[in-house]
Write a protein that holds these residues in place. Structure first.
Motif, PDB file in Angstrom:
ATOM      1  N   VAL A  17       0.834  -1.206   0.000  1.00 20.41           N
ATOM      2  CA  VAL A  17       0.000   0.000   0.000  1.00 20.41           C
ATOM      3  C   VAL A  17       0.868   1.254   0.000  1.00 20.41           C
ATOM      4  O   VAL A  17       0.649   2.192  -0.769  1.00 20.41           O
ATOM      5  N   VAL A  18       1.883   1.258   0.841  1.00 21.55           N
ATOM      6  CA  VAL A  18       2.769   2.421   0.936  1.00 21.55           C
ATOM      7  C   VAL A  18       3.539   2.620  -0.357  1.00 21.55           C
ATOM      8  O   VAL A  18       3.692   3.752  -0.841  1.00 21.55           O
ATOM      9  N   LYS A  19       4.021   1.532  -0.936  1.00 24.41           N
ATOM     10  CA  LYS A  19       4.773   1.627  -2.198  1.00 24.41           C
ATOM     11  C   LYS A  19       3.868   2.182  -3.314  1.00 24.41           C
ATOM     12  O   LYS A  19       4.294   3.008  -4.127  1.00 24.41           O
ATOM     13  N   THR A  20       2.619   1.717  -3.336  1.00 24.80           N
ATOM     14  CA  THR A  20       1.679   2.182  -4.359  1.00 24.80           C
ATOM     15  C   THR A  20       1.422   3.680  -4.223  1.00 24.80           C
ATOM     16  O   THR A  20       1.380   4.417  -5.218  1.00 24.80           O
ATOM     17  N   ILE A  21       1.250   4.134  -2.969  1.00 27.00           N
ATOM     18  CA  ILE A  21       1.024   5.569  -2.729  1.00 27.00           C
ATOM     19  C   ILE A  21       2.243   6.375  -3.146  1.00 27.00           C
ATOM     20  O   ILE A  21       2.127   7.403  -3.814  1.00 27.00           O
ATOM     21  N   LYS A  22       3.402   5.897  -2.751  1.00 22.52           N
ATOM     22  CA  LYS A  22       4.643   6.602  -3.100  1.00 22.52           C
ATOM     23  C   LYS A  22       4.797   6.710  -4.617  1.00 22.52           C
ATOM     24  O   LYS A  22       5.091   7.788  -5.150  1.00 22.52           O
ATOM     25  N   ASP A  23       4.581   5.597  -5.304  1.00 16.37           N
ATOM     26  CA  ASP A  23       4.734   5.588  -6.767  1.00 16.37           C
ATOM     27  C   ASP A  23       3.731   6.521  -7.439  1.00 16.37           C
ATOM     28  O   ASP A  23       4.072   7.236  -8.391  1.00 16.37           O
ATOM     29  N   SER A  24       2.487   6.518  -6.938  1.00 18.74           N
ATOM     30  CA  SER A  24       1.463   7.358  -7.583  1.00 18.74           C
ATOM     31  C   SER A  24       1.720   8.845  -7.340  1.00 18.74           C
ATOM     32  O   SER A  24       1.455   9.675  -8.217  1.00 18.74           O
ATOM     33  N   LEU A  25       2.248   9.186  -6.156  1.00 15.96           N
ATOM     34  CA  LEU A  25       2.586  10.590  -5.886  1.00 15.96           C
ATOM     35  C   LEU A  25       3.777  11.033  -6.731  1.00 15.96           C
ATOM     36  O   LEU A  25       3.790  12.143  -7.276  1.00 15.96           O
ATOM     37  N   MET A  26       4.772  10.162  -6.850  1.00 15.24           N
ATOM     38  CA  MET A  26       5.945  10.501  -7.659  1.00 15.24           C
ATOM     39  C   MET A  26       5.599  10.585  -9.134  1.00 15.24           C
ATOM     40  O   MET A  26       6.227  11.328  -9.886  1.00 15.24           O
ATOM     41  N   ALA A  27       4.581   9.838  -9.550  1.00 12.83           N
ATOM     42  CA  ALA A  27       4.183   9.853 -10.961  1.00 12.83           C
ATOM     43  C   ALA A  27       3.657  11.214 -11.381  1.00 12.83           C
ATOM     44  O   ALA A  27       3.674  11.561 -12.569  1.00 12.83           O
ATOM     45  N   LEU A  28       3.193  12.002 -10.402  1.00 13.02           N
ATOM     46  CA  LEU A  28       2.690  13.336 -10.741  1.00 13.02           C
ATOM     47  C   LEU A  28       3.794  14.215 -11.313  1.00 13.02           C
ATOM     48  O   LEU A  28       3.526  15.162 -12.053  1.00 13.02           O
ATOM     49  N   ASP A  29       5.057  13.914 -10.974  1.00 13.40           N
ATOM     50  CA  ASP A  29       6.178  14.692 -11.489  1.00 13.40           C
ATOM     51  C   ASP A  29       6.343  14.519 -12.992  1.00 13.40           C
ATOM     52  O   ASP A  29       6.848  15.403 -13.683  1.00 13.40           O
ATOM     53  N   THR A  30       5.936  13.365 -13.490  1.00 11.01           N
ATOM     54  CA  THR A  30       6.175  13.053 -14.902  1.00 11.01           C
ATOM     55  C   THR A  30       5.049  13.549 -15.804  1.00 11.01           C
ATOM     56  O   THR A  30       5.130  13.452 -17.016  1.00 11.01           O
ATOM     57  N   LYS A  31       3.980  14.052 -15.186  1.00 14.49           N
ATOM     58  CA  LYS A  31       2.836  14.517 -15.978  1.00 14.49           C
ATOM     59  C   LYS A  31       2.904  16.034 -16.150  1.00 14.49           C
ATOM     60  O   LYS A  31       3.275  16.760 -15.236  1.00 14.49           O
TER      61      LYS A  31
END
Length: 417
Positions: A17-31
């Motif tokens: 769950v934590v990894k998924t949240i971290k990845d989804s928040l970091m993905a905002l940088d690429t958009k």
């Protein structure tokens, strides 16, 4: 033989769950803004992941949270630096995601793991995040979210101490007077928590920063904004009355400058106010920014608030009779004994202004506080009525004692050569 084409999804572990949240928040940088659809999809993913985190932390209404999982979540969130991402990405999130983020923030801060508040320890190692949250009062889109997060942090003395001693603390004197009523009110709530939650921490801060703090605070109690002036006066009496701050009270009531401020506020004149009404039910015929002819009541409220500070000067004396002592609880009583003897200049000012002060005090009554044209429930009104009698009686007793003290000082000054 029966079988299903679909397998039930396996519940995610705290680590997943934590990894998924971290990845989804970091993905905002690429958009980017150009990739509108990709950004919307990424934000939806973040929102979905925070719903999952919230359910694991506090249950879903039917199933209680697994406390072992909650502890593991708190550890993993800190280990993966998720609090930093939560704060940094807050401005980019939608309303629902921000709401869930703030809810999760509150639970994580309170979560103990082996008698340690691991999320609090994380912030203690990243105090700059607190500065960021304070500065965000300048961003009205996320100001209220950041205010909630700050007030959760302030519940812990180490975090409150940092904010008080940081350069960003001074910004509250600006934020409480912002033109946006909701943001200004929220900033004052946070400011009030800072000044009242941890009395010893506040006393230490005021001891070290007495002059600069009260220079700034004087601007609040003399503000042209009625709400700021009234709230500041009430808050002043709250934090000065705390036992650890008794030496601060003693120093404050030695200052002729502040006595003059309170005497001026006692003379508050009628005014017409423009008050943004953003909460509660507005009476018919009033717009959200009505100009209200409540000047007389508003002036009285300021006078009464100033009275409760002013009486500290009027009744600071070495010995007080047992009868007087019975009128006040032990905390309030400290106000009157904090200054063992009034300075000569204070005595002279009180004696010299006897006639005007007595006229003001004799015409001052507790009455009912202005409700700023809000409709309140019958239960709330019953509570006000039931307590008003006792408060009015105590107010009159206090007023009588102060009048007698001013008379006493006047007689003594007339005897002096």
């Amino acid at each position: 033989m029966s079988f299903s084409f679909f397998k039930a999804s396996r519940p995610k572990t705290p680590q997943e769950v934590v990894k998924t949240i971290k990845d989804s928040l970091m993905a905002l940088d690429t958009k980017t803004v150009v990739e509108v659809k990709a950004l919307e999809k990424a934000l939806e993913e973040v929102e979905k992941n925070f719903v999952t985190l919230r359910c694991m932390l506090c249950g879903d209404g039917e199933v209680e949270p697994n406390m072992d999982q909650v502890s593991q979540l708190a550890l993993e969130v800190c280990k993966e630096d998720v609090p930093a991402l939560m704060i940094q990405k807050l401005p980019n999130l939608g309303w629902e995601a921000r709401k869930d983020l703030v809810h999760c923030w509150s639970i994580l801060l309170k979560q103990k793991v082996d008698s340690r508040y691991c999320s609090v320890e994380y912030i203690e190692n990243h105090f700059e995040f607190l500065d960021f949250l304070v500065v965000c009062y300048d961003n009205k889109e996320i100001a209220l979210n950041c205010g909630l997060m700050l007030r959760e942090c302030i519940k812990f003395p180490t975090l409150a101490k940092y904010i008080l001693e940081s350069a960003s603390f001074e910004l509250f004197f600006k934020f409480v007077e912002l033109p946006n009523f909701d943001v200004a009110s929220d900033a004052f709530s946070t400011f009030k928590d800072l000044m009242t939650k941890h009395c010893t921490v506040v006393a230490e801060y005021l001891t070290a920063h007495y002059d600069e703090f009260f220079d700034l605070y004087e601007k609040l109690v003399t503000s042209s904004n009625y709400v700021t002036r009234r709230q500041s006066l009430k808050l002043l009496s709250e934090f000065l009355l705390e036992p650890p701050s008794s030496h601060i009270m003693k120093r404050y009531i030695l200052e002729v400058r502040y006595l003059k401020v309170m005497m001026t506020l006692l003379k508050s004149q009628q005014m017409v106010l423009t008050v943004p009404i953003l909460r509660g039910k507005v009476k018919k015929g009033l717009s959200p920014h009505s100009t209200m002819g409540c000047g007389e009541d508003s002036s009285k409220n300021i006078q009464i608030a100033a009275f409760h500070i002013f009486k500290a000067w009027s009744y600071a004396r070495t010995s007080i009779s047992h009868a007087i002592m019975s009128y006040y609880d032990s905390l309030a009583f400290k106000v009157f004994v904090a200054n063992p003897s009034k300075p000569r200049e204070v005595k002279m000012i009180l004696a010299k202004n006897r006639e005007k002060l007595l006229e003001l005090l004799l015409n001052l009554s507790a009455g009912k506080e202005t409700l700023l044209n809000f409709e309140i429930s019958s239960v709330e009104m019953d509570d006000i009525v039931s307590s008003s009698g006792v408060e009015d009686e105590q107010f009159e007793e206090e007023k009588e004692l102060i009048i007698k003290e001013i008379d006493r000082l006047s007689r003594l000054s007339n005897r002096d050569p």
